[in-house]
Design an enzyme around this catalytic site. Sequence first.
Site, short mmCIF file in Angstrom:
data_model
loop_
_atom_site.label_atom_id
_atom_site.label_comp_id
_atom_site.label_asym_id
_atom_site.label_seq_id
_atom_site.Cartn_x
_atom_site.Cartn_y
_atom_site.Cartn_z
N ARG A 238 0.81 -1.21 0.00
CA ARG A 238 0.00 0.00 0.00
C ARG A 238 0.85 1.26 0.00
NH1 ARG A 238 -5.83 0.75 2.77
NH2 ARG A 238 -6.07 2.98 2.42
N HIS A 261 -3.20 19.76 -2.55
CA HIS A 261 -2.55 18.46 -2.40
C HIS A 261 -2.02 17.95 -3.74
CE1 HIS A 261 -1.84 14.36 -0.98
NE2 HIS A 261 -2.56 13.92 -2.00
#
Length: 357
Positions: A238, A261
């Site tokens: 992940r 972001h």
Amino acid sequence: MSESVVVPVGDLHDVVVGRGVLERVTAMVPAGARQVLLVRPEKLERYSSSVAAALAEAGYLVHDAPVPDAEAAKTAQVASGLWSLLGRHAFTRTDVVVAVGGGTVTDLAGFVAATWLRGVPVVQVPTTLLAMVDAAVGGKTGINIPEGKNLVGAFHIPAGVVCDLDVLETLPRVDLVAGLAEVVKGGFIADPGILELVEADPDAATDWASPVLAELVERKVRVKAEVVAADLREAFGREVLNYGHTLGHAVEQVSGYRRRHGEAVAVGMVFAAELGHRAGGVDDALLTRHRAVLEAVGLPTTYDEVPFGRLLPVMARDKKSRGATLRFVVLDGLAHPVRLEGPDEAVLRAAYAALAP
């Protein structure tokens, strides 16, 4: 892509991607629920009211819970206010939190759901491209503290996710473009077809109504679904989803979160490509491709706003770090992410210097 598709995240939860599917939220609410806490940004009544109406028509008692916009929502104070609401309305473990909003709202609502009574169901209804392809999928939740972004959080799998592409009509173009950074990231770490779609028609990639953008969303959701299903709690499998995020999160923090972001992650991906280039896994063509794809959709690829010395200690607090060892996700060839541990500071500085305009 058909009008709607269902992307399973292993056997954890489903993601509905389509147009005109907001009302599918009612099918995501687990059996036994009586009440819903509807968490939304203060200025997002257009879509949250549709979700609230669908839930009320299905028989649920809906409590509206507006929160501040953007990163201002992801604080302990805001979370505490939501916990108090849940307490005043006597929410039990069978009741549900529904988040309608961008990634900050889905992160916050997921964290509140994870921590109320040690876990109640949450249904995510992302309304930004960034949230659809990243934040709302997979169960990572969290809030920020002054020392860093997402340092306080929990893994909490949603009961379901509904991505209605029609809500992107009102998303400012700059936010749509910023969200494409996470889509492009999926192309570099797993699905080169994403890159090919962007390269073939950058204008369509930035058009909320285009079938190209719909396919990009579906492809990126599938990338994340496959990774999350194989590694729920962020071992290395992940961690690959954090490609570009070590520097990106530091850039966000030192800017006081004025940098979006996606913009920060775009710069972070170029930095990671420079690191990979120096480690021998990224050739000249792949390095150039990073800049070309990101620039094609209007994302930044240069950065020199603060000295590297300000960013380094922030990166050291990254969640992937272990002890005093910095860890980065880099590429050993296209769609082959690997871990780079403890690179020499001189290498980091050289990669950062390469970001200068």
